[in-house]
Design a protein around this motif. Structure first.
Motif, PDB file in Angstrom:
ATOM      1  N   GLU A 112      55.445  54.785  57.214  1.00  0.00           N
ATOM      2  CA  GLU A 112      55.269  53.654  58.118  1.00  0.00           C
ATOM      3  C   GLU A 112      55.237  52.311  57.403  1.00  0.00           C
ATOM      4  OE1 GLU A 112      53.177  56.079  57.294  1.00  0.00           O
ATOM      5  OE2 GLU A 112      51.214  55.803  58.232  1.00  0.00           O
ATOM      6  N   LEU A 113      55.424  52.308  56.086  1.00  0.00           N
ATOM      7  CA  LEU A 113      55.370  51.036  55.366  1.00  0.00           C
ATOM      8  C   LEU A 113      56.756  50.651  54.837  1.00  0.00           C
ATOM      9  CD1 LEU A 113      52.097  51.283  53.242  1.00  0.00           C
ATOM     10  CD2 LEU A 113      52.395  50.417  55.542  1.00  0.00           C
ATOM     11  N   ARG A 148      52.396  45.615  48.557  1.00  0.00           N
ATOM     12  CA  ARG A 148      51.143  44.973  48.952  1.00  0.00           C
ATOM     13  C   ARG A 148      49.990  45.967  48.884  1.00  0.00           C
ATOM     14  NH1 ARG A 148      49.264  40.511  52.418  1.00  0.00           N
ATOM     15  NH2 ARG A 148      47.469  41.317  53.531  1.00  0.00           N
ATOM     16  N   LEU A 149      50.227  47.174  49.398  1.00  0.00           N
ATOM     17  CA  LEU A 149      49.170  48.190  49.394  1.00  0.00           C
ATOM     18  C   LEU A 149      48.746  48.514  47.963  1.00  0.00           C
ATOM     19  CD1 LEU A 149      47.642  50.130  51.390  1.00  0.00           C
ATOM     20  CD2 LEU A 149      49.261  51.864  50.669  1.00  0.00           C
ATOM     21  N   MET A 197      46.721  45.749  46.509  1.00  0.00           N
ATOM     22  CA  MET A 197      45.347  45.779  47.017  1.00  0.00           C
ATOM     23  C   MET A 197      44.560  46.888  46.326  1.00  0.00           C
ATOM     24  SD  MET A 197      46.131  45.301  51.078  1.00  0.00           S
ATOM     25  CE  MET A 197      44.646  44.728  51.866  1.00  0.00           C
ATOM     26  N   PHE A 212      62.259  50.741  55.768  1.00  0.00           N
ATOM     27  CA  PHE A 212      61.341  51.873  55.705  1.00  0.00           C
ATOM     28  C   PHE A 212      61.927  52.963  54.816  1.00  0.00           C
ATOM     29  CE2 PHE A 212      60.183  50.130  59.927  1.00  0.00           C
ATOM     30  CZ  PHE A 212      58.873  49.831  59.618  1.00  0.00           C
ATOM     31  N   ARG A 252      59.484  49.993  64.236  1.00  0.00           N
ATOM     32  CA  ARG A 252      59.154  48.784  63.475  1.00  0.00           C
ATOM     33  C   ARG A 252      58.131  47.907  64.209  1.00  0.00           C
ATOM     34  NH1 ARG A 252      61.065  46.168  59.169  1.00  0.00           N
ATOM     35  NH2 ARG A 252      62.716  47.666  58.820  1.00  0.00           N
ATOM     36  N   GLY A 284      49.424  43.011  60.213  1.00  0.00           N
ATOM     37  CA  GLY A 284      49.186  43.411  58.825  1.00  0.00           C
ATOM     38  C   GLY A 284      48.926  42.231  57.918  1.00  0.00           C
ATOM     39  N   SER A 285      49.673  41.136  58.146  1.00  0.00           N
ATOM     40  CA  SER A 285      49.537  40.022  57.211  1.00  0.00           C
ATOM     41  C   SER A 285      48.244  39.246  57.421  1.00  0.00           C
ATOM     42  CB  SER A 285      50.751  39.097  57.321  1.00  0.00           C
ATOM     43  OG  SER A 285      50.941  38.732  58.653  1.00  0.00           O
ATOM     44  N   ILE A 336      45.416  40.728  57.430  1.00  0.00           N
ATOM     45  CA  ILE A 336      44.366  41.438  56.688  1.00  0.00           C
ATOM     46  C   ILE A 336      44.261  40.857  55.280  1.00  0.00           C
ATOM     47  CG2 ILE A 336      43.679  43.682  55.753  1.00  0.00           C
ATOM     48  CD1 ILE A 336      45.138  44.898  58.190  1.00  0.00           C
ATOM     49  N   ARG A 337      43.048  40.561  54.877  1.00  0.00           N
ATOM     50  CA  ARG A 337      42.821  39.915  53.595  1.00  0.00           C
ATOM     51  C   ARG A 337      43.377  40.771  52.454  1.00  0.00           C
ATOM     52  NH1 ARG A 337      38.320  38.916  50.469  1.00  0.00           N
ATOM     53  NH2 ARG A 337      37.254  40.636  51.479  1.00  0.00           N
ATOM     54  N   PHE A 338      43.996  40.108  51.472  1.00  0.00           N
ATOM     55  CA  PHE A 338      44.530  40.819  50.311  1.00  0.00           C
ATOM     56  C   PHE A 338      43.379  41.061  49.346  1.00  0.00           C
ATOM     57  CE2 PHE A 338      46.524  41.146  46.163  1.00  0.00           C
ATOM     58  CZ  PHE A 338      47.590  41.978  46.420  1.00  0.00           C
ATOM     59  N   ALA A 339      42.690  42.178  49.544  1.00  0.00           N
ATOM     60  CA  ALA A 339      41.530  42.464  48.701  1.00  0.00           C
ATOM     61  C   ALA A 339      41.422  43.965  48.530  1.00  0.00           C
ATOM     62  CB  ALA A 339      40.267  41.921  49.357  1.00  0.00           C
ATOM     63  N   GLN A 340      40.883  44.381  47.403  1.00  0.00           N
ATOM     64  CA  GLN A 340      40.824  45.805  47.096  1.00  0.00           C
ATOM     65  C   GLN A 340      40.090  46.598  48.175  1.00  0.00           C
ATOM     66  OE1 GLN A 340      39.083  46.659  43.260  1.00  0.00           O
ATOM     67  NE2 GLN A 340      40.506  48.341  42.918  1.00  0.00           N
ATOM     68  N   GLU A 392      39.958  46.181  51.230  1.00  0.00           N
ATOM     69  CA  GLU A 392      40.669  46.288  52.514  1.00  0.00           C
ATOM     70  C   GLU A 392      41.868  47.233  52.434  1.00  0.00           C
ATOM     71  OE1 GLU A 392      39.324  44.966  54.976  1.00  0.00           O
ATOM     72  OE2 GLU A 392      38.120  43.304  54.222  1.00  0.00           O
ATOM     73  N   THR A 393      42.063  47.888  51.293  1.00  0.00           N
ATOM     74  CA  THR A 393      43.267  48.700  51.098  1.00  0.00           C
ATOM     75  C   THR A 393      43.496  49.689  52.235  1.00  0.00           C
ATOM     76  OG1 THR A 393      42.916  48.575  48.729  1.00  0.00           O
ATOM     77  CG2 THR A 393      44.474  50.222  49.505  1.00  0.00           C
ATOM     78  N   TYR A 452      44.073  48.223  55.669  1.00  0.00           N
ATOM     79  CA  TYR A 452      45.481  47.821  55.790  1.00  0.00           C
ATOM     80  C   TYR A 452      46.360  49.025  56.111  1.00  0.00           C
ATOM     81  CZ  TYR A 452      49.970  45.801  54.370  1.00  0.00           C
ATOM     82  OH  TYR A 452      51.264  45.360  54.342  1.00  0.00           O
ATOM     83  N   LEU A 453      46.171  50.085  55.357  1.00  0.00           N
ATOM     84  CA  LEU A 453      47.019  51.265  55.547  1.00  0.00           C
ATOM     85  C   LEU A 453      46.864  51.845  56.950  1.00  0.00           C
ATOM     86  CD1 LEU A 453      48.957  53.381  54.449  1.00  0.00           C
ATOM     87  CD2 LEU A 453      47.007  54.598  53.485  1.00  0.00           C
ATOM     88  N   MET A 507      48.435  49.586  59.625  1.00  0.00           N
ATOM     89  CA  MET A 507      49.884  49.687  59.671  1.00  0.00           C
ATOM     90  C   MET A 507      50.308  51.013  60.306  1.00  0.00           C
ATOM     91  SD  MET A 507      50.504  46.821  58.695  1.00  0.00           S
ATOM     92  CE  MET A 507      52.267  46.747  58.873  1.00  0.00           C
ATOM     93  N   THR A 508      49.568  52.071  60.007  1.00  0.00           N
ATOM     94  CA  THR A 508      49.875  53.376  60.603  1.00  0.00           C
ATOM     95  C   THR A 508      49.777  53.290  62.120  1.00  0.00           C
ATOM     96  OG1 THR A 508      48.950  54.428  58.661  1.00  0.00           O
ATOM     97  CG2 THR A 508      49.232  55.805  60.605  1.00  0.00           C
ATOM     98  N   ARG A 566      52.690  51.238  63.577  1.00  0.00           N
ATOM     99  CA  ARG A 566      54.054  51.717  63.436  1.00  0.00           C
ATOM    100  C   ARG A 566      54.305  53.120  63.956  1.00  0.00           C
ATOM    101  NH1 ARG A 566      55.516  48.598  58.782  1.00  0.00           N
ATOM    102  NH2 ARG A 566      55.845  46.524  59.636  1.00  0.00           N
TER     103      ARG A 566
END
Lengths: 267, 439
Positions: free
Chosen positions: A104-105, A112-113, A116, A145, B274, B282-283, B285-289, B291-292, B295-296, B299-300, B303
């Motif tokens: 899904e990414l 990005r993942l 992070m 994808f 898509r 998704g964008s 969400i803060r870019f921080a460890q 939040e990994t 984020y995942l 997105m799941t 999508r």
């Protein structure tokens, strides 16, 4: 936290990877790996070579902590997995033999993942991502994808992710399968770069000519044991040769013991 | 020695027998191949279905059906003044009428082994048409049966038999149309054709439920002629292998995802959409460890098919709750009852998010504490639950407030919020932990 620990190691003297007397495998009664002892030091690329089923992937799984050793130990960046899992894991980037992507990414989102997960700084991240997209010619595919990527492109995404994390130790399992010539070249150039910057690389591959050219040391695995290790001279000597290529030495080493591991020169 | 010879002979004759049973070997028998594959699928599911049956799910389903029937009977007996009877019928009947799946049991390897037999495949496909066509046709009849008591209160004048015949014809038209869509070479074209077919079917149904029968039939024939012309437009495959294989894979995934609610099943790659309109989520969400995984999982959700299902459920809920809210059914509490039911379904569906990435190797390799994954799962689940239920309630709630039933308008979302904040996350965490221990 990662950045600090990396610096400590890259300037320090210790091994990035230290495997000691490792016995392992799926079932305790039938170990696949027998007393493996080797290390990978910062600033070198070590080639792990062996036939199909020699135990390369099993060894890698033990290093990654996906399998538990029956005995012996594995230290990454000075840490054992159970003592300091975050330091241990944060020190390794892994490129698997067959690409494992999230369906899904997109390519961008994978990067990005990873950024992070490995705690890459937000500012550093953008620069690195753009550079990797150019270097591996993936800019046009950045929003694609996994389903719409070819095998080689998926492999590139895996490699880009590992390079993005930029840890002290890279574990790379058979990276050239499916890569196009430009991709192979980019990968090798980058491996030399990260090596010169002080990272350690353990790379398994069947392409022995490439391994010979790019690796500083070799580990020949045969039937789960180390049949030879060291520089080319050491491997040649173990094969009973005084000169030749890695390919010839390897062929000798594995054919001598291919029929059950008996020593042929023991009379 | 003799013994061994004899055994070899028995073995080989046994093998010949086995070989003869294989439908490809000596001659190509599409009918047998179809039956073998259908039976193989049934056998494949059998063990899992057993677990499902033991889980109490059929009981819950039966109970829900009974409750829904009682509620529906109450609604029919006391239909609110402005209740949209025709629209209700269209929504009820449209699903089974337009949805025309095709179980073909085709697999990726078939493009190598069966492709050379393409000309003989029509017999094979005929079985598929019969199999899925009859099942959905029965569905159409059932929904008509359910709609009938309501229909008689509306403006329609057709008798039951005419409706039955007409709906059967509409269904047949949809099956034929869906097949032409599958044959279209381009995905965009397939989607547009499907959209046109669903919309025109909805309009035809509305005509059927509202106009005098002869007018409706005339309209239906016009629509059919129009569609027949439209279907001539796209470039088409004689037999759309790739589309059929993809559809088959999707159907199998649906079965497995459903069964995954009860028992561990072999994981299948999810189907991805898509959803460009939701990509911005998704964008943000803060870019921080830390939040990994947030984020995942986000997105799941965005999508995968789970996200699509939640969006459809929410939209359906918005529509239905608006009707009930606007009709101030049961003093305005009727909408709350339906809301509880819909929110329950959303919650149940959302629960399957924890099946994602259960076995992902990266979960073991990332330098992140294991409990972070479960904590992130719980917060994505909570956030999604709150967003879906509040959106779903909004139109009905506003309608209720406008009609002056303020308490009725705020009670349901308040309860959903409380549940989402106080109760649900710990339940999600507990289930995820239990799953981890079992593995």
């Amino acid at each position: 936290m990662n950045q600090d620990s990396k610096h400590m190691n890259r300037t320090g003297q210790g091994s990035a990877l230290e495997v000691t007397e490792l016995v392992g495998g799926y079932s305790p009664r039938r170990p696949v790996l027998h007393n493996l002892t080797f290390d990978v030091r910062p600033g070198e690329i070590v080639g792990l070579i062996g036939l199909n089923g020699a135990g390369k992937s099993t060894a890698i799984k033990h290093i990654l902590g996906l399998m538990q050793p029956h005995s012996g130990e594995v230290k990454v960046n000075g840490a054992k997995l159970d003592a300091d899992p975050e330091r241990y894991r944060g020190s390794i980037a892994y490129v698997p033999e067959s690409p494992v992507l999230f369906d899904e990414l997109t390519v961008d989102e994978h990067l990005r993942l990873t950024g992070m997960a490995y705690g890459v700084e937000a500012n550093t991240f953008n620069g690195r991502m753009e550079q990797l997209l150019d270097e591996f010619h993936m800019r046009a595919k950045r929003s694609a994808f996994a389903e719409h990527l070819s095998k080689g492109m998926k492999q590139k995404v895996m490699i880009m992710n590992a390079l993005l994390a930029d840890p002290p130790l890279f574990i790379i399992d058979e990276p050239f399968l499916g890569l196009d010539p430009l991709g192979i070249r980019s990968l090798l150039e980058r491996l030399v770069e990260v090596k010169n910057a002080g990272a350690a690389v353990l790379m398994s591959s069947h392409i022995l000519s490439t391994v010979e050219t790019y690796c500083d040391r070799y580990i020949v695995l045969h039937h789960g044991r180390i049949a030879a290790q060291g520089k080319l001279d050491d491997v040649l000597r173990a094969a009973g040769m005084t000169s030749g290529t890695l390919d010839e030495a390897f062929f000798r080493l594995v054919s001598e013991t291919a029929d059950g591991g008996g020593m042929t020169n023991g009379r | 020695m003799a013994d061994r010879t004899e055994r070899t002979t028995t073995d080989s004759s046994h093998r010949d027998l086995e070989r003869a049973k294989q439908p490809y070997v000596n001659r190509f028998e599409p009918d047998r191949l179809w039956s073998t594959r259908a039976a193989a699928f049934r056998n494949e599911l059998k063990p899992y279905v057993g677990y499902m049956a033991q889980s109490g799910f059929p009981g819950v389903l039966l109970l829900m059906l009974i409750v829904a029937t009682i509620g529906y009977a109450a609604l029919v007996r006391n239909v609110p003044e402005h209740f949209p009877i025709t629209a209700f019928g269209v929504v009820l009947v449209l699903g089974f009428t337009s949805w025309s799946p095709l179980r073909t049991w085709l697999q990726p390897a078939d493009t190598v082994f069966l492709l050379p037999r393409e000309l003989e495949m029509h017999q094979y496909l005929r079985r598929s048409f019969r199999y899925t066509g009859i099942a959905t046709l029965i569905g159409v009849w059932f929904t008509l049966l359910a709609y009938w008591p309501m229909y008689r209160l509306g403006e329609g004048t057709a008798d039951a038999f005419v409706l039955l015949l007409a709906l059967t014809a509409v269904k047949a038209g949809n099956i034929a149309g869906a097949w032409q869509e599958r044959r279209a070479a381009e995905a965009g074209m397939r989607r547009s054709l499907r959209l046109i077919r669903w919309v025109l079917t909805a309009v035809t149904l509305a005509a059927l439920f509202r106009l005098e029968p002869w007018k409706a039939v005339l309209f239906g024939l016009l629509v059919a002629a129009l569609m027949a012309a439209v279907y001539r437009l796209p470039r088409k495959h004689a037999l759309p292998w790739v589309t059929l294989i993809r559809e088959e894979g999707r159907t199998r995934r649906r079965y497995y995802r459903f069964l995954a609610l009860f028992i561990d099943v072999p994981t299948q790659a999810p189907r991805i959409a898509r959803r460009g309109y939701a990509a911005w989520i998704g964008s943000t969400i803060r870019f921080a460890q830390r939040e990994t995984y947030f984020y995942l999982y986000t997105m799941t959700l965005v999508r995968t098919e789970l996200g699509g299902m939640l969006i459809r459920l929410t939209l359906l809920g918005m529509l239905v709750l608006y009707w009930f809210g606007d009709a101030v059914w049961l003093d305005g509490w009727g909408a709350s009852i339906v809301f509880v039911l819909m929110a329950g379904i959303i919650g149940l569906q959302l629960g399957s998010l924890r099946q994602s990435h259960k076995y992902a190797v990266w979960g073991h390799l990332y330098p992140l504490p294991a409990q972070r994954k479960i904590a992130s799962l719980a917060s994505v689940d909570r956030m999604a639950y709150i967003i879906c239920t509040l959106f779903m309630w909004l139109p009905g709630g506003i309608a209720l407030a406008v009609h002056g039933s303020v308490l009725q308008a705020v009670a349901a979302p308040a309860a959903a919020l409380l549940y989402a904040v106080l109760r649900r996350p710990s339940a999600v965490r507990r289930k995820a932990l239990k799953d981890d221990e079992e593995d």
